[in-house]
Write a protein that holds these residues in place. Structure first.
Motif, PDB file in Angstrom:
ATOM      1  N   PRO D  15      -4.941  13.120   9.671  1.00  0.00           N
ATOM      2  CA  PRO D  15      -5.726  13.572   8.516  1.00  0.00           C
ATOM      3  C   PRO D  15      -5.580  12.656   7.303  1.00  0.00           C
ATOM      4  O   PRO D  15      -6.527  12.470   6.559  1.00  0.00           O
ATOM      5  N   THR D  16      -4.390  12.093   7.108  1.00  0.00           N
ATOM      6  CA  THR D  16      -4.212  11.237   5.944  1.00  0.00           C
ATOM      7  C   THR D  16      -5.151  10.049   5.986  1.00  0.00           C
ATOM      8  O   THR D  16      -5.835   9.731   5.010  1.00  0.00           O
ATOM      9  N   ARG D  17      -5.190   9.407   7.129  1.00  0.00           N
ATOM     10  CA  ARG D  17      -6.075   8.263   7.280  1.00  0.00           C
ATOM     11  C   ARG D  17      -7.528   8.642   7.016  1.00  0.00           C
ATOM     12  O   ARG D  17      -8.260   7.944   6.321  1.00  0.00           O
ATOM     13  N   GLU D  18      -7.917   9.796   7.551  1.00  0.00           N
ATOM     14  CA  GLU D  18      -9.306  10.221   7.356  1.00  0.00           C
ATOM     15  C   GLU D  18      -9.586  10.545   5.894  1.00  0.00           C
ATOM     16  O   GLU D  18     -10.620  10.180   5.348  1.00  0.00           O
ATOM     17  N   LYS D  19      -8.636  11.244   5.276  1.00  0.00           N
ATOM     18  CA  LYS D  19      -8.852  11.594   3.868  1.00  0.00           C
ATOM     19  C   LYS D  19      -8.921  10.343   2.998  1.00  0.00           C
ATOM     20  O   LYS D  19      -9.697  10.269   2.042  1.00  0.00           O
ATOM     21  N   ILE D  38      -6.501   1.328  -5.721  1.00  0.00           N
ATOM     22  CA  ILE D  38      -5.950   2.099  -4.616  1.00  0.00           C
ATOM     23  C   ILE D  38      -5.201   3.321  -5.132  1.00  0.00           C
ATOM     24  O   ILE D  38      -5.026   4.288  -4.395  1.00  0.00           O
ATOM     25  N   ARG D  39      -4.792   3.319  -6.368  1.00  0.00           N
ATOM     26  CA  ARG D  39      -4.164   4.524  -6.904  1.00  0.00           C
ATOM     27  C   ARG D  39      -5.176   5.645  -7.039  1.00  0.00           C
ATOM     28  O   ARG D  39      -4.907   6.787  -6.661  1.00  0.00           O
ATOM     29  N   GLN D  40      -6.330   5.342  -7.584  1.00  0.00           N
ATOM     30  CA  GLN D  40      -7.374   6.361  -7.668  1.00  0.00           C
ATOM     31  C   GLN D  40      -7.679   6.925  -6.287  1.00  0.00           C
ATOM     32  O   GLN D  40      -7.782   8.146  -6.106  1.00  0.00           O
ATOM     33  N   ILE D  41      -7.826   6.037  -5.338  1.00  0.00           N
ATOM     34  CA  ILE D  41      -8.156   6.486  -3.990  1.00  0.00           C
ATOM     35  C   ILE D  41      -7.031   7.343  -3.428  1.00  0.00           C
ATOM     36  O   ILE D  41      -7.262   8.409  -2.851  1.00  0.00           O
ATOM     37  N   SER D  42      -5.797   6.890  -3.604  1.00  0.00           N
ATOM     38  CA  SER D  42      -4.663   7.641  -3.077  1.00  0.00           C
ATOM     39  C   SER D  42      -4.596   9.032  -3.697  1.00  0.00           C
ATOM     40  O   SER D  42      -4.426  10.029  -3.000  1.00  0.00           O
ATOM     41  N   VAL D  43      -4.730   9.087  -5.011  1.00  0.00           N
ATOM     42  CA  VAL D  43      -4.679  10.394  -5.672  1.00  0.00           C
ATOM     43  C   VAL D  43      -5.805  11.290  -5.168  1.00  0.00           C
ATOM     44  O   VAL D  43      -5.593  12.469  -4.857  1.00  0.00           O
ATOM     45  N   ALA D  45      -7.197  11.253  -2.414  1.00  0.00           N
ATOM     46  CA  ALA D  45      -6.958  11.655  -1.031  1.00  0.00           C
ATOM     47  C   ALA D  45      -5.683  12.479  -0.892  1.00  0.00           C
ATOM     48  O   ALA D  45      -5.349  12.908   0.207  1.00  0.00           O
ATOM     49  N   GLY D  46      -4.986  12.686  -1.989  1.00  0.00           N
ATOM     50  CA  GLY D  46      -3.737  13.425  -1.920  1.00  0.00           C
ATOM     51  C   GLY D  46      -2.660  12.699  -1.144  1.00  0.00           C
ATOM     52  O   GLY D  46      -1.802  13.326  -0.524  1.00  0.00           O
ATOM     53  N   ALA D  47      -2.692  11.376  -1.218  1.00  0.00           N
ATOM     54  CA  ALA D  47      -1.733  10.592  -0.439  1.00  0.00           C
ATOM     55  C   ALA D  47      -0.938   9.688  -1.379  1.00  0.00           C
ATOM     56  O   ALA D  47      -1.199   9.601  -2.571  1.00  0.00           O
ATOM     57  N   ASN D  48       0.008   9.012  -0.795  1.00  0.00           N
ATOM     58  CA  ASN D  48       0.853   8.109  -1.555  1.00  0.00           C
ATOM     59  C   ASN D  48       0.176   6.751  -1.717  1.00  0.00           C
ATOM     60  O   ASN D  48      -0.691   6.367  -0.932  1.00  0.00           O
ATOM     61  N   ALA D  50       1.396   3.880  -1.228  1.00  0.00           N
ATOM     62  CA  ALA D  50       1.716   2.972  -0.139  1.00  0.00           C
ATOM     63  C   ALA D  50       0.994   3.333   1.147  1.00  0.00           C
ATOM     64  O   ALA D  50       0.980   2.546   2.090  1.00  0.00           O
ATOM     65  N   ALA D  51       0.389   4.516   1.192  1.00  0.00           N
ATOM     66  CA  ALA D  51      -0.292   4.936   2.417  1.00  0.00           C
ATOM     67  C   ALA D  51      -1.450   3.991   2.738  1.00  0.00           C
ATOM     68  O   ALA D  51      -1.729   3.716   3.909  1.00  0.00           O
ATOM     69  N   VAL D  52      -2.105   3.497   1.718  1.00  0.00           N
ATOM     70  CA  VAL D  52      -3.217   2.568   1.956  1.00  0.00           C
ATOM     71  C   VAL D  52      -2.707   1.333   2.677  1.00  0.00           C
ATOM     72  O   VAL D  52      -3.257   0.928   3.706  1.00  0.00           O
ATOM     73  N   ASN D  53      -1.654   0.767   2.139  1.00  0.00           N
ATOM     74  CA  ASN D  53      -1.124  -0.428   2.781  1.00  0.00           C
ATOM     75  C   ASN D  53      -0.577  -0.119   4.171  1.00  0.00           C
ATOM     76  O   ASN D  53      -0.666  -0.939   5.071  1.00  0.00           O
ATOM     77  N   TYR D  54      -0.047   1.069   4.300  1.00  0.00           N
ATOM     78  CA  TYR D  54       0.504   1.417   5.607  1.00  0.00           C
ATOM     79  C   TYR D  54      -0.585   1.545   6.667  1.00  0.00           C
ATOM     80  O   TYR D  54      -0.449   1.034   7.774  1.00  0.00           O
ATOM     81  N   HIS D  55      -1.650   2.206   6.313  1.00  0.00           N
ATOM     82  CA  HIS D  55      -2.692   2.465   7.310  1.00  0.00           C
ATOM     83  C   HIS D  55      -3.680   1.312   7.469  1.00  0.00           C
ATOM     84  O   HIS D  55      -4.245   1.128   8.545  1.00  0.00           O
ATOM     85  N   PHE D  56      -3.915   0.574   6.419  1.00  0.00           N
ATOM     86  CA  PHE D  56      -4.986  -0.425   6.477  1.00  0.00           C
ATOM     87  C   PHE D  56      -4.516  -1.830   6.105  1.00  0.00           C
ATOM     88  O   PHE D  56      -5.340  -2.720   5.924  1.00  0.00           O
ATOM     89  N   GLY D  57      -3.218  -2.020   5.954  1.00  0.00           N
ATOM     90  CA  GLY D  57      -2.742  -3.358   5.655  1.00  0.00           C
ATOM     91  C   GLY D  57      -2.810  -3.681   4.184  1.00  0.00           C
ATOM     92  O   GLY D  57      -1.804  -3.905   3.539  1.00  0.00           O
ATOM     93  N   ASP D  58      -4.002  -3.706   3.634  1.00  0.00           N
ATOM     94  CA  ASP D  58      -4.140  -3.899   2.197  1.00  0.00           C
ATOM     95  C   ASP D  58      -5.479  -3.340   1.744  1.00  0.00           C
ATOM     96  O   ASP D  58      -6.228  -2.744   2.522  1.00  0.00           O
ATOM     97  N   LYS D  59      -5.770  -3.543   0.486  1.00  0.00           N
ATOM     98  CA  LYS D  59      -6.969  -2.962  -0.104  1.00  0.00           C
ATOM     99  C   LYS D  59      -8.219  -3.437   0.633  1.00  0.00           C
ATOM    100  O   LYS D  59      -9.118  -2.646   0.933  1.00  0.00           O
ATOM    101  N   LEU D  60      -8.243  -4.718   0.937  1.00  0.00           N
ATOM    102  CA  LEU D  60      -9.424  -5.252   1.600  1.00  0.00           C
ATOM    103  C   LEU D  60      -9.578  -4.665   3.005  1.00  0.00           C
ATOM    104  O   LEU D  60     -10.704  -4.455   3.476  1.00  0.00           O
TER     105      LEU D  60
END
Lengths: 235, 235, 235, 235
Positions: D15-19, D38-43, D45-48, D50-60
């Motif tokens: 769910p985190t990845r999807e959100k 990525i902070r706006q996106i993380s907030v 999505a209710g995620a951390n 670092a979750a972006v980097n964890y799931h997708f490597g980086d912003k791009l």
DNA sequence: AATGAATGAGCCTTCATTCAT
DNA sequence: GATGAATGAAGGCTCATTCAT
């Protein structure tokens, strides 16, 4: 402070320089050395930004000149002259306190002298040293002599100094802690009437102890030859 | 001040945040809000510049937290608790003065609380308002009640306020005018012994007037119903 | 945007200001407001970073000036003047389209005007509002009147507006979707010849409908009093 | 774009990845790649963070995935399937235009696909290339074939391309120039009714020229064998 | 698998100062 | 004598990224 290349004549026929000084005095007193910018001062004086550097070398040069002139002004003289009066010491002390307190609420140039001093004490600049030595020490010495005479102790006695600081503290707190007082004491409006009452109170408050102290030392001095012997001789 | 997005756990296991606070406290007390830079603070805390932003949002957030914590610290509590003592008013006043004056020369964290206050008074920031309302006013009210009891006047009477300011002025001048005092009074070393003598002096100096004032008002209050008539005869 | 304190003389003898504007125009058109940095602009103009602040107050001030000047430039004037021609409406429309399309492939300053507009539409800044009101609305009004005359409907009629958007859309897509077109249409080289053919096509394409529409409405307007009834038969 | 260390399963059970993807889709469409953080996106999505980097490597990496998924979604499919209909070409064209225009005012996910495209065209990222090749070119080819059939010219003929761009331009201008249109056309509310009228207008507007063009070429094709000879043969 | 904490690079802005006229 | 123009240093802040757990 950068050395000024040339010494400019500070005659009255140099309006830009004078306007800069007046504007700088007000702004430095209002915001202190660091927070004041030479652009604000230049605009307020209707002059160019480079005029400050031209006339005073740099920002610190302008500030030093402001402090120097501020210390030469009439109200300081007034305090000093009050100290010279050949009246009874109590009356001199009263006059000194009254003169100083009155300046707190002057309408034309509200206590700029002491505001600059307050900023200097909070954030010292190289000007503080000369401010202390040229003004602080002489004034302190006269006050110490005056109090010493009243309590029958030498000027450099610790008790004399403690009394002087107690008096000075009561006075300057109205300048230094102004926002705090206004916040906790809503009725404090510093009207001329109230200012007179403040001055009287400080004098009464202080003389109560001083006169009582003299009484004690005088009583002891009947037995002794040197009245400078103080109740707490240790030190 | 930018609002911090999240509340961080302020456990003891958060060394960076704590180190930032300690370093900021010292540097803010030393130089004031504007002159202090977050880079200086970060370096002193062994942290990165962005750590301030992470933990406190921005510079003002860090400062606000410093002020808030500063006002909650033990010595303030000590003063307040001293005001709660069920001892005779004279003893309470003496205790309050002594507690406050002692903090001037603390070795570990020299008078940072009042140094920050001094900077705030010289150059107010948004923190000043809360500082006045959260700390200044409550303390002032307790002091006013205490003095009012001693001189037999209401807490909000002008004379009560004048006495409170006179006492407070004698105390804070040692913090606010420290460089000036050191310059004009070379023997002022603020050793523990001397600090005790200073505190005793301020108490003696103040109680002299207060006790004399009570005597007068007590005498008059036999005849008069309205004690608000100021008993000061002079002027 | 910070207000600029003084109005600087915009004489030709102010090379830095002009060079900043040219460089900023190019870079803002290329990357948009946010992605462009004043350092890039300063370097490209051979000036210091602080020069932007000196001449335009801040980044937004520079950008606003770029947008303002961009909208005053000749090609916009050309379009406007084309709308003033006293030629048959069809010829005016053709001229307007041709003028605009030609600017797409100008060699000296490639379509910076519309590139800035494209960036504004994608990521609006405070400049968008004035851009719409100062340029968009007046141009739209003239185009609407012109089309209204051709199809025999009021300028503010929905059909008139739809036609205007259809024409405008065909033109601006060459600026807005440039990378997409180049990707899907490799032969699109925007040579002067091809640009002329593009302009002719857009005019032909649009006039086909407009002239057919006028014919229909003219025929019906003999019988009907309210031409606002849409003559479209389909659906 | 940084290479992702591991390929994470994009099952529904993550769910985190999807959100993150949903939130990123909305925010990237709203503000573009650079302006979105990525902070706006993380907030959102209710995620951390670092979750972006964890799931997708980086912003791009996140952005690329958003673009990829965006292009696979139903409405694009709808357009493509509309192109497959075995109806008369005019009806197919009408259906394509209507499907696309209707998406402009969808209530649930307002035109995110084309908003991302608009941002890409204004400020290209590495995702633009694949966006063009995976989506732009195939769609363009189908549209070109459709139009070519209608006007009796090859799909890669310049006139066919010009017609395709004219149609596409009329459609996308409603997405790309939305603020401009709203500013100059206050009555533009994009209600479902108005959207239908817009779609019908674009179809009518375009078919007018196309059908007229076919008539001309058909007339000529009686004499000639190769109907690809166009009225303006130059090029 | 996931996150709170921390970091370094880069940006815009301010300001005292200098230079050429 | 005086000033408009220009500059370099420094400050606060943002952001994507990384690290340790």
């Amino acid at each position: 402070m950068k050395s000024i290349k040339r010494i400019h004549k500070s005659t009255d026929a140099d309006p830009t320089r004078e306007k800069l000084l007046v504007a700088a005095w007000r702004i430095f007193a209002d915001r202190g050395y660091r927070a004041a910018t030479i652009r604000q001062i230049s605009v307020a004086a209707g002059a160019n930004v480079a005029a400050v550097n031209y006339h005073f070398g740099d920002k610190l040069g302008l500030y030093t000149e402001v402090v120097r002139q501020s210390m030469q002004t009439a109200e300081i003289e007034a305090v000093q002259s009050a100290l010279d009066l050949s009246a009874p010491p109590e009356e001199i002390l009263r006059a000194v306190i009254r003169t100083r307190v009155r300046n707190i609420c002057r309408k034309d140039r509200p206590d700029w002298h002491f505001q600059i001093l307050a900023h200097e004490l909070a954030q010292p600049t190289p000007a503080l040293r000369q401010l202390i030595e040229k003004v602080g020490r002489p004034l302190a010495n006269r006050l110490l002599e005056l109090i010493g005479k009243m309590i029958g102790l030498p000027a450099n006695h610790e008790k004399t100094r403690l009394c002087a600081v107690s008096i000075m503290g009561q006075v300057v707190v109205y300048t230094f802690a102004d926002p705090l007082l206004k916040g906790a004491w809503p009725e404090l409006k510093l009207t001329p009437d109230q200012v007179e009452r403040i001055a009287d109170h400080i004098a009464d408050f202080s003389l109560s102890y001083i006169q009582g102290f003299r009484a004690k030392t005088s009583a002891r001095s009947i037995q002794r030859t040197r009245p400078s012997v103080k109740p707490r001789a240790s030190k």
